[in-house]
Every structure is written in C-alpha cells, then in structure tokens.
Write an enzyme that holds these catalytic residues in place. Structure first.
Site, PDB file in Angstrom:
ATOM      1  N   GLY A  80      84.331  32.380  -7.859  1.00 24.11           N
ATOM      2  CA  GLY A  80      83.721  32.212  -9.177  1.00 24.11           C
ATOM      3  C   GLY A  80      82.538  33.140  -9.402  1.00 24.11           C
ATOM      4  N   HIS A  81      82.273  34.013  -8.430  1.00 30.15           N
ATOM      5  CA  HIS A  81      81.038  34.816  -8.471  1.00 30.15           C
ATOM      6  C   HIS A  81      81.331  36.309  -8.541  1.00 30.15           C
ATOM      7  CE1 HIS A  81      78.678  31.230  -7.381  1.00 30.15           C
ATOM      8  NE2 HIS A  81      79.735  30.927  -6.652  1.00 30.15           N
ATOM      9  N   ASP A 126      70.146   9.180   2.008  1.00 27.56           N
ATOM     10  CA  ASP A 126      71.253   8.480   2.646  1.00 27.56           C
ATOM     11  C   ASP A 126      71.499   7.192   1.890  1.00 27.56           C
ATOM     12  OD1 ASP A 126      69.402   6.643   3.399  1.00 27.56           O
ATOM     13  OD2 ASP A 126      69.385   7.181   5.514  1.00 27.56           O
ATOM     14  N   HIS A 169      70.353  32.733  -5.635  1.00 24.47           N
ATOM     15  CA  HIS A 169      71.653  32.150  -5.331  1.00 24.47           C
ATOM     16  C   HIS A 169      72.343  32.891  -4.192  1.00 24.47           C
ATOM     17  CE1 HIS A 169      75.524  30.167  -5.839  1.00 24.47           C
ATOM     18  NE2 HIS A 169      75.013  29.384  -6.765  1.00 24.47           N
ATOM     19  N   ASP A 194      72.653  35.951  -9.756  1.00 22.66           N
ATOM     20  CA  ASP A 194      73.581  35.381  -8.759  1.00 22.66           C
ATOM     21  C   ASP A 194      73.944  36.449  -7.718  1.00 22.66           C
ATOM     22  OD1 ASP A 194      75.797  34.347  -7.409  1.00 22.66           O
ATOM     23  OD2 ASP A 194      77.024  34.032  -9.219  1.00 22.66           O
TER      24      ASP A 194
HETATM   25 ZN    ZN Z   1      76.246  27.834  -7.665  1.00 32.32          ZN
HETATM   26 ZN    ZN Z   2      78.909  27.323  -9.884  1.00 30.23          ZN
END
Ligand code: ZN
Ligand code: ZN
Length: 550
Positions: free
Chosen positions: A364-365, A441, A387, A192
């Site tokens: 959150g990272h 869509d 990510h 990440d």
């Molecule tokens: Zn994510």
């Molecule tokens: Zn996440």
C-alpha cells in the site's frame, strides 16, 4: 501570534506502527493520527502497544486529524480520548465510520465531537491552522494527505499512500492538487518512508483482483482469502470474483465482519445481500460454491487462519482440494508464524498461494519512483521522513537529497524529537521530550513498570501455578503426563492432582487433533486450568503453561 511551529513525532519513527505526530503553534495543538502497534513475542501478556502521549495530558488538543482507518493510524484513539482533552476528531467518511464503532465499544461516542471532512470541501480553519485534505490512494479507501498552512510555513503530511493509476474504487491520488500545492510552495514535507528502499513503482491494487480472476474460477474446492481486517479493497475484489463465479461469501473474524458491515453501510463495499452467508452455511455448500474471507494473514496466534491451519476453528476447516490465498505480506517479525500456518494448511491438503509465488498481494506504500514523483510535484524546501524504520527514513532522506533538497534541510528525527519550523530558519531539531510506549493488557493501561507491578501483586495475592507439558514431536505428538509446580497457592494435593489430569486431558486431546503449535497448546492449557482453579477456589493464580518439545 507565534511564527514558530513545533512538530513532535510521538510514534512511527524508527518503527512501522503507532503513528502519531503533534503540531503546536502557540497555544493551539493539532495531532495527526493516533495509531497503535501490535506487541511482539517478548511483550508477554500485553495486548496492544500505544505511543506514550503523556506530553498531551496538560495540553488541550484543538483537533485530532486522521489520515486513514488503519490501526497503525487510528487504533490508539479511544485511549487518547480517555486521557487527553480533545475538541474534535476530524476524518473522512469511511475513517470516521470505522472510528465511530471503535469509540462505541469504549463508550466514548457521546463525549466526542466527530467531524466529517472531505478533500473536495473548502479548507478548515482551526485557530492559526488552515487545514486542507488531499485524496491519496492506499490499500483502504478514503485515505488523505494533510496540508497545514501556518504563519510558520506550509506543511504537507502524506499519511500512507501510493500512486495507483487504477485503484479499485477509481479514486486516484490527486496529482493535480499536489502539483497546485507545490506551486503555492511547500516549506516542509513529512512523507511515508515504508518503501523508500524499494526501487520502481508499487503495483496497483487492481493487480490483486486480476490474480483472483485468474486463480479462483479454476478451483474446484473451497477458496479461503486471508487479509488484514481493514483491507476493504481486497474484500471487494474477492467478493466480486466470488459473485462472478457462483460462490457465496462468508467472512470469518470479528474485526473483519465489523469492518465489512461498516463499509457496506457507508457504500464503500458493494456485495449483494444474497451472496453473503454465515461461515457454518458456507461449509455446508458444495466446496466449489464457497469463498471464505478471513483474518490471520500475519499468523497471529488466535486468529481465524491460524486456528483453521491447526484445525482448531469452530466452524471452518480446510480439506484436500481447497485453496488458501494469503493476500498480505508478513510484517517483519511475523514471518515464522506465517510459515507455520502455510505448512499446516499444506499438511491438511490445501494449496497455499502467497505473495512469493503468486501476485496475490501488493504493498500500500509508494516505492522510490513514486516518492521521486511526489518530491517533484511538491518541490518541498525541507523534508522530514516519517513512517518507517531508520533504514527506511535514511533511504527517503537520500531520495530527497537526490531531488535537490539541501542536506541541512533534511530532518532525520526520532520519536520524541522536537522540531521547530519557521519561515526564517526552516526546520531545526531543538530538543527532545520523553517518548516511549504504553502497554495495554486485559486489565488496564500503563507502562512496563505497571505490568510488572501487576504481575507481582497477582503473585502475592494468588500465587503461581506452573504447568509443564512435554510433547515428543518425533513420536507424532506423544504427551508425557504434565507436571505441576505450585507456589503461594493452596496446598491441596487432591486439587493439584485434578489439575494435572485436566492439563493432560487437554494436551492429549489437542495432540490427537494434530494441534502441536506451542502457542495454541499454552493458550488451551492456560484457559482450562484457570477455569478449574477458579471453580474450586475462586482465586486466579498466575498460570504459566510451559510446553517442552523433545
Ligand atoms: Zn501506516
Ligand atoms: Zn495504512
């Protein structure tokens, strides 16, 4: 048996969103995450953006493994399952719960084998892959990293994570297990990169709860907390403070109500029954007894918070003395919408607290110190940042280099890159497959050309109606009579006059309510005109509402 592992990211590189990675060993294919992205303004008429997974059409997938329940990791699953042969979907309990209800909506539950996995259980054997999960802290419970043991080497795929020494549910990133895997030897880390440019450590989720504890008891009015619909930890912390301070909790927004139900049923959210009320009932209570949790932290046009900000919500409104807490950070591109929402809430007398002025949000990272910690726990021989936008991937690559990973063992890949890993040679970029996006869509799934085609078909069959509404902002929202331009549409002056009046009525009505946000105006005019046209003619011309501010 093949000793070369092919790794193909289909999404999530060069962007934040639609994460999806293919791992291929001989005939066996495993997919980690099937995420979606949200459309930008230029994707007019598009509801969702998916990775292009055509590569998998003729390759049966042994398993889809999901790292956690956020939409950018699971949102494309129903579409993947419709078009790709998948033996089973593997995920932890909460992730599976969230996914199950999504598949129910698409009528896919019966056709899909869902397998619950647990980081404490023994490894899973999937053909030549041996799969282990490692618990990681994130902004949603039950997130995991995935360890793939293969004849081509041991690969760690982190999913989204941060260290968080005091997580809300007490379940920390399993540092011990990561160190143990590091001792076994890691050949490639896919990590990440979201916060790789940010120095230091990301704050604990618990800091947000502490801020709620400080803020909410002092307030006399209603309190609204806006967050992502999947942020179960935020819901828990807001509800806990509400219960302490004698407030009832109402949840507004369909996706959020659904997630609340699932998380409560599975025991991931502890909110006593007597605390929860319906939104209408919360509005009847004395203001200091109500707390409302809602969606719309990104200023999305039709979300609960935006509608509340423009006083356009059927059951909830704000008044002077109320407090709105925006417990999220705008995703790049959404800043202006969020600013508009804050301004309009302020205009209605609410005090708005957001991350720039109060500690009501944490990421959150993992930030740089955490990424360095992971690199020293795992000591990977090679690193492939995932990510994130390219600048984030590049920053992650620099951290890996500083940690001693040789330059030639750092892979900066793109969506569609084919990376081969073998014990003898390490990872190498060997080619590309077609990659891109698929738009969804209201009418179906397809690529850009399909959307354009559908528009043309639409125009050919039913024509187009352009409704031009001019609004004088300097004059407090004075509306000029709308103009109508019709092409390829029934030539009936009476009907056109009726439509013109309907458009005027809607626009004036909204202006009288102080709604001047262009998106909302367009949406309302579009729907009202569409209804009248359909009632009178049973046809659905393309309707383009144009709002001009003067
Ligand atoms: Zn994510
Ligand atoms: Zn996440």
């Amino acid at each position: 048996m093949s000793d070369t592992l092919r790794i193909i990211p289909l999404g999530g590189l060069g962007e934040v969103g639609k994460n999806m990675t293919v791992y291929e060993l001989g005939e066996t294919v495993i997919v980690v995450d099937t995420g979606l992205a949200f459309p930008r303004d230029e994707h007019l008429g598009v509801d969702l953006v998916l990775p292009d997974f055509a590569y998998l059409y003729d390759r049966p997938v042994r398993a889809v493994i999901l790292t956690h329940g956020h939409e950018d990791h699971v949102g494309a699953l129903p579409y993947v399952l419709r078009d790709v042969s998948v033996d089973e979907v593997i995920a932890t309990r909460l992730t599976l719960g969230l996914v199950k209800s999504k598949l129910d909506e698409h009528g896919l539950t019966a056709a899909t084998r869902l397998v619950e996995a647990d980081p404490d259980a023994p490894p899973l054997e999937l053909g030549p892959f041996r799969v282990e999960l490692v618990r990681m802290a994130h902004s949603i419970p039950d997130a995991v990293a995935i360890v793939l043991e293969t004849p081509a080497g041991r690969v760690v795929h982190t999913g989204d994570w941060k260290l968080d020494h005091t997580p809300v549910d007490g379940l920390k990133t399993d540092v011990g297990k990561l160190a143990e895997i590091g001792n076994r030897g890691v050949d490639l880390l896919l990590g990440d990169s979201t916060n790789a440019e940010r120095p230091g450590m990301t704050g604990s989720e618990r800091l947000v709860g502490d801020a709620f504890e400080q803020i909410i008891p002092l307030r006399r009015g209603r309190v609204l907390v806006a967050s992502f619909a999947s942020n179960i930890h935020r819901m828990q912390q807001a509800a806990t403070v509400a219960a302490h301070t004698g407030r009832k909790v109402a949840v507004v927004g369909r996706s959020m109500r659904r997630n609340l139900g699932i998380a409560r049923n599975l025991g991931y959210l502890d909110v006593p029954e007597h605390v929860v009320v319906k939104p209408q009932d919360a509005m009847e209570l004395p203001p200091q007894q109500a707390l409302i949790i809602c969606t719309g932290s990104q200023g999305e046009p039709m979300s609960a918070l935006t509608r509340i900000a423009y006083d356009d919500h059927p059951s909830v409104s704000v008044a002077p003395g109320d407090t709105v807490i925006i417990s999220a950070k705008p995703v790049p591109g959404n800043e202006l919408r969020v600013h508009d929402a804050i301004n309009n809430l302020s205009k209605r007398g609410a005090e708005v607290l957001h991350e720039e002025i109060a500690p009501v949000h944490v990421s959150g990272h993992a930030c740089q110190e955490e990424l360095r910690t992971l690199l020293s726990l795992l000591r990977p021989r090679s690193v492939m940042p995932i990510h994130g936008e390219f600048r984030m991937l590049a920053a992650h690559a620099r951290l890996a280099r500083d940690a001693g990973v040789p330059e030639e063992r750092i892979v900066l890949a793109e969506n569609g890159s084919v990376v081969e890993l073998s014990l003898a040679r390490g990872p190498r970029l060997v080619g590309r497959i077609e990659s891109g996006v698929t738009f969804v869509d209201g009418l179906g799934v397809g690529d850009v050309e399909d959307v354009a085609l559908r528009d043309r078909r639409h125009l050919a069959e039913d024509g187009v109606l352009i409704v031009v509404t001019t609004i004088a902002l300097s004059d407090g929202g004075e509306i000029a009579p709308p103009e109508l331009i019709a092409r390829g549409f029934v030539d009936d002056p009476e009907l056109l006059e009726e439509l013109r009046q309907e458009a005027g009525r809607v626009a004036v009505g909204l202006a009288a309510d102080g709604v001047t946000e262009i998106k909302l105006l367009q949406e309302h005019v579009h729907d009202a005109i569409g209804q009248v046209v359909y009632d009178r003619t049973r046809r659905r011309p393309m309707i383009l509402p144009v709002v001009i501010e003067v």
